[in-house]
Structure formats: structure tokens, C-alpha cells
Design an enzyme around this catalytic site. Structure first.
Site, PDB file in Angstrom:
ATOM      1  N   SER A  50      -9.397   0.465   3.306  1.00 40.32           N
ATOM      2  CA  SER A  50      -8.678   1.372   2.438  1.00 40.32           C
ATOM      3  C   SER A  50      -7.551   0.723   1.653  1.00 40.32           C
ATOM      4  CB  SER A  50      -8.105   2.520   3.273  1.00 40.32           C
ATOM      5  OG  SER A  50      -7.156   2.029   4.232  1.00 40.32           O
ATOM      6  N   SER A  74      -9.437  -1.802   7.336  1.00 40.45           N
ATOM      7  CA  SER A  74      -8.832  -1.551   6.023  1.00 40.45           C
ATOM      8  C   SER A  74      -7.992  -2.688   5.475  1.00 40.45           C
ATOM      9  CB  SER A  74      -7.993  -0.273   6.071  1.00 40.45           C
ATOM     10  OG  SER A  74      -8.831   0.844   6.187  1.00 40.45           O
ATOM     11  N   LYS A 108       0.864  -1.182   0.000  1.00 40.02           N
ATOM     12  CA  LYS A 108       0.000   0.000   0.000  1.00 40.02           C
ATOM     13  C   LYS A 108       0.903   1.236   0.000  1.00 40.02           C
ATOM     14  CE  LYS A 108      -3.968   1.479   2.865  1.00 40.02           C
ATOM     15  NZ  LYS A 108      -4.725   1.122   4.088  1.00 40.02           N
TER      16      LYS A 108
END
Lengths: 69, 469
Positions: free
Chosen positions: B155, B179, B80
Site C-alpha cells: 500500500s 506494503s 506515506k
């Protein structure tokens, strides 16, 4: 749906205390949702005791480690 | 479908170690998948192909020379785009940080490097990790590999989508309200959030320092076990990181859960649940019962308080750390993000302190009711069917607010409680989108959830199914 009454004065308060201006209509909608949070917090009144403090969480993490069920 | 990219992370690592496959072959297989399919999925922000090839060659040469390899040696991964690597841009999925070059490298990236993992680059994410759906106005929305109009969950949107699409064998995500677990369940992969403080957060973009967690999105519980073993443990640069010993999580994966006691907390987690999700969840419980576990339905009256407080902590902390940018560049945030942050400025400090102060007592209460008589709590990871990107787009229509905010209803409480929680695939809905089973245990009992997840995956094949791209 009618806008909750808390929205205009809260916008004023955010601008005065934080210097942050309303960015868009969605933010205004979201601010209206805060009434639900206020109501939920009102239901929890009286549950916090005088000795509660944030550091109790780290202690609880250690104390609640797994033992035989 | 390439057979190589169908391997799990641990299968790939073990195959490299045994000399059955080269790291270079794994990297080329992953690069080919990305080249062929990321145009539709949009999981990748930056691809470091040549650096990955060089790192893979180094692993292959080390093996040929008889050197001892790390436990993840030669396995292609991505992260990420909020894990800092010194000298490399880390956008945090934002316009504001599109050119941000950190001076430090995240502890978890250093640990993965030391374990021999091959870093192929960075992945799409919700802007500043602040939405549960995977929308991103700056880099484009990430699309679900199972059906592109559907959201990926957020996320860690690119992390879930890239593992599901077989672009990589593992991806780093982060979890402040779900997330990791949401993109894991929605993309049909396995995701683990460890105990709060289990994995150091040095060099990781903050969202909410009380609830942020580092963890993997992978194919299997065994993958998560090895990944956690590599990344967990104290870091002197993160004074909040736990000093608890890091066990050999893979050793706990015996396949046996006979006698395991599982609680289903019916308050909150089953409220308004979609009938298809409930049916699939019950079928997953039947699988666990078939393996010798017992399942008991219980009530936890504190769930209303936990649910209320959990919404307060991350919104207060997130609003505080974004305040300067919210004053100076509010137009540089997506509509849904500055709308979400804006409400945080209305929260009284007394509410926030109350939420933090009640966290310890509520953790004790939850453990006493649910995790003393029982070893695990089981819930659906997401209580609704996977929504489309359009249905949860509040940039276009504020009326989608409730659906957008409700996506993380079943994951957020475990961030507030700080409990280790695993999501594993357990079925599909009538739209062909995955459904996930969420398992939680006492603090630092990651081995428990991994043991149950692994046992479940030994007798089911949901985690092996691959989307057709």
C-alpha cells in the site's frame, strides 16, 4: 461461475450481527471466496492445543532470537 | 538526470555532513524532479516546499556554525500520508479522512526530525493502506515510474514510486502484509520491514495492530540500516514496542557473507511462480553463492497453516476498526476496499483467536525448520510479473479478485511470523519491470538481512538503475 451457497445467509448474518449492509457486487464476489478459507481452516482442525494463546507470540519472538547456526 | 538525486540516502547525508553539498541544493533538486515528473507518476499528496526549504537552510546554517549534525541531516524525505504530524492533514489516502488533522506527531517522524531529516510532505497510498497494488480512487492511482500503465505495488505506493523516481532519497512506508516490500520490489528500490514491534507505531494510522510495521523505502541496504537505527527502539507511548537493544546496523555491513547459510523454502513461495521471476531469483541466489553463501532447498510443511492464518488476522482487525464507518459511510470507500472489509465481518471470532494463538507455535516451528539450520530464508518478493493497474483493478471487474489478492502471497507470511524481512532489486522482467529478492532472518536479526542485502548490492547494480521519465 455459480455463487457459493454460503453467500446469502452470510450476508444476512453480517447485517444482523454487525449492522453492515452489502456495499457492492465485488463484496458479494469476495464473500463467495470465503468458502476457500472455511475449507482451509477445516484442514487445520486439531492442530491448536488447549494451552495455545495469543501472548505466546511475544514470548516466541524473544525466544527465537538469533543464536549461532 | 541530476547527479544529486542519484545519490543514495546515506551518500546524500554524508555529503551534507562533509560540506560537499548543501541541503538546500538537495531539496531544490528533489523539488525539480517532482515538478517535472509527478504529473505522470502521481506519488505526492501534499508538498511542503517552503517548509522544506526553511528546514534545509537551518541544517546548512548549523553546519556552517560548526554544530554537530544528526545522521540524516539535510536529506529530503517524504512519508506515506498516514503518519500523523500535529496540525497537518493526514488523509490516510481516503475520502473519509480527507480533512483529518491529528493532534499528535508520530514517534518515527519525531525521531527523523531529531536526526535532521528534511520532511517535504506526504505521499500517495492505498486507501487506509488496504490494497497491495497502489490503486486509489480518491487521489488517483499511483503509477509505476518504470512504465506508467503498471501498478506500483501497495500500500505504500507513493513511497515506492517517489524513491524510484528520485523525487526523494527515502520515504516512510508501512507494512501489514507486504506494503513496504511490494512497492519496493515493484518499483525497483530497497524496502525493510523490521521485526514485529521493532519500530514504535505511536501516531501511525492503524490497519491491523497485530501485524502493522513501520519502515523505510530507500535506495540501498545501507540506507535501510541507518534509517532503522534512527527509528527503532522502545517508545513509552507504544507499550507494544520492543525493548531489545538497537545495534549499529551499519557496522554489520562488512561486505562479507562467506559461510552464510541460506534456505529456500520451496513450499508456498514458489507455487505458480512465473518462469521469468524464477530464473531471476535463481540468478540472484547464484550471486549470493558466489559471495561464499550456501543455498539449500527445504520444505516447511507448516506453510499451509501460516498462509491460512495470516489472511485471517489483518482482515479481522481491519474490519473491526472500520465498522463504524462501514455502517455510516460505506459509499465513501472505494469499491475494492469496502468489498475487502465486508468479508471480514463474516469471520468467526474463534477463527481469529485460533490464528493469533497459533502464531507463537508456528513461529517456533518455522525457526526450527528454516532459521536454526540456516541464517536466512530467501524467496522472490513477488512471484508473478508486475501486473498493470488495469489487470488488478477490481473496482472495474471483480474477476480480477484472485490476481489482486495474490499479489501479497509471498510477503504476508512474514507479517504473521513477525520476522525481519528485506526486499532488494535483483533484475527485470521482459516488460522492463523490476523483480525483487526477499531475505528474512530470525526475530531482531535485522543486521543479518541488511548484511546480505548490502553484500548483494556491492556486486550488482540493479538498485542503481533509474527509470527514464
Amino acid at each position: 461461475m455459480e455463487e457459493p451457497a454460503l453467500v446469502p445467509p452470510t450476508m444476512e448474518q453480517i447485517a444482523r450481527w454487525q449492522g453492515v449492509q452489502l456495499p457492492n457486487a465485488t463484496a458479494r464476489h469476495g464473500l463467495g471466496e470465503m468458502q476457500g478459507l472455511i475449507d482451509a481452516m477445516a484442514k487445520l482442525r486439531g492442530t491448536m492445543v488447549f494451552e495455545d494463546e495469543p501472548s505466546s507470540f511475544e514470548a516466541a519472538l524473544r525466544d527465537c532470537k538469533e543464536q549461532e547456526a | 538526470m541530476s547527479a544529486l538525486t542519484s545519490l543514495s540516502m546515506t551518500e546524500a547525508a554524508d555529503a551534507v555532513a562533509r560540506g560537499e553539498v548543501t541541503s538546500e541544493a538537495l531539496v531544490e533538486a528533489c523539488l525539480a524532479r517532482i515538478a517535472a515528473h509527478d504529473g505522470g507518476v502521481n506519488a505526492v499528496i501534499r508538498l511542503d516546499a517552503e517548509e522544506a526549504r526553511a528546514a534545509a537552510r537551518a541544517v546548512d546554517q548549523a553546519r556552517a556554525a560548526g554544530k554537530i549534525l544528526g545522521p540524516l541531516a539535510g536529506v529530503p524525505m517524504m512519508h506515506k500520508d498516514m503518519y500523523y504530524r500535529a496540525g497537518k492533514v493526514s488523509t490516510c489516502g481516503s475520502k473519509i479522512r480527507k480533512d483529518f488533522v491529528p493532534k499528535v506527531t508520530a514517534t518515527v517522524l519525531n525521531r527523523l526530525d531529531d536526526a535532521g531529516a528534511v520532511d517535504m510532505g506526504t505521499l500517495n497510498m492505498a486507501e487506509f493502506a488496504q490494497n497491495p497494488t497502489g490503486h486509489n480512487a480518491h487521489f488517483g492511482h499511483c503509477h509505476n515510474p518504470w512504465s506508467l500503465p503498471y501498478c506500483t505495488g501497495g500500500s505504500s505506493s507513493g513511497s515506492g514510486a517517489s524513491v524510484a523516481a528520485r523525487f526523494v532519497f527515502a520515504a516512510l512506508g508501512s507494512d501489514t502484509g507486504g506494503s513496504i516490500r511490494l512497492p519496493a520490489t515493484i518499483c525497483g528500490v530497497t524496502g525493510l520491514k523490521g521485526t514485529q514491534t521493532r519500530v514504535p507505531r505511536t501516531g501511525v494510522m492503524p490497519l491491523s495492530f497485530s501485524a502493522d510495521n513501520v519502515g523505510p523505502l530507500v535506495r540501498t541496504a545501507r540506507d535501510a540500516a541507518r534509517f532503522l537505527k534512527v527509528t527503532a527502539g522502545p517508545c513509552p507511548k507504544d507499550p507494544t514496542s520492543a525493548k531489545e537493544p538497537v545495534p549499529d546496523y551499519e557496522a554489520a555491513l562488512t561486505g562479507s557473507i562467506a559461510g552464510l547459510k541460506i534456505a529456500v523454502v520451496e513450499d508456498w513461495f514458489l507455487d505458480g511462480i512465473d518462469p521469468e521471476v524464477l530464473k531471476t531469483f535463481e540468478a540472484a541466489l547464484d550471486v549470493l553463492k558466489g559471495l561464499g553463501a550456501s543455498v539449500t532447498r527445504i520444505a516447511v510443511p507448516e506453510m499451509a497453516a501460516i498462509g491460512t492464518y495470516t489472511a485471517l488476522v489483518s482482515r479481522s482487525e481491519g474490519a473491526a476498526i472500520h465498522a463504524n464507518w462501514m455502517r455510516e459511510y460505506p459509499q465513501d470507500y472505494a469499491v475494492h476496499l469496502n468489498a475487502r472489509l465486508y468479508g471480514g465481518y463474516s469471520l468467526p471470532a474463534t477463527f481469529y483467536i485460533e490464528a493469533l494463538s497459533r502464531r507463537g507455535p508456528l513461529l517456533r516451528a518455522f525457526c526450527e525448520r528454516a532459521l536454526t539450520p540456516y541464517h536466512l530464508v530467501a524467496t522472490p518478493t513477488l512471484r508473478i510479473k508486475v501486473p498493470t493497474l488495469a489487470e488488478t483493478d477490481i473496482d472495474v471487474d471483480p474477476a480480477n479478485w484472485d490476481r489482486f489478492m495474490g499479489v501479497s502471497a509471498n510477503t504476508r507470511p512474514f507479517n504473521y511470523l513477525g520476522l525481519p524481512t528485506l526486499s532488494v532489486p535483483c533484475g527485470f522482467d521482459s516488460n522492463g519491470l523490476p523483480i525483487g529478492l526477499q531475505l528474512s532472518a530470525r526475530p531482531f536479526a535485522e543486521a543479518r538481512v541488511l548484511q546480505a542485502g548490502d553484500a548483494f548490492q556491492r556486486v550488482t547494480d540493479w538498485h542503481k538503475r533509474e527509470p527514464v521519465l
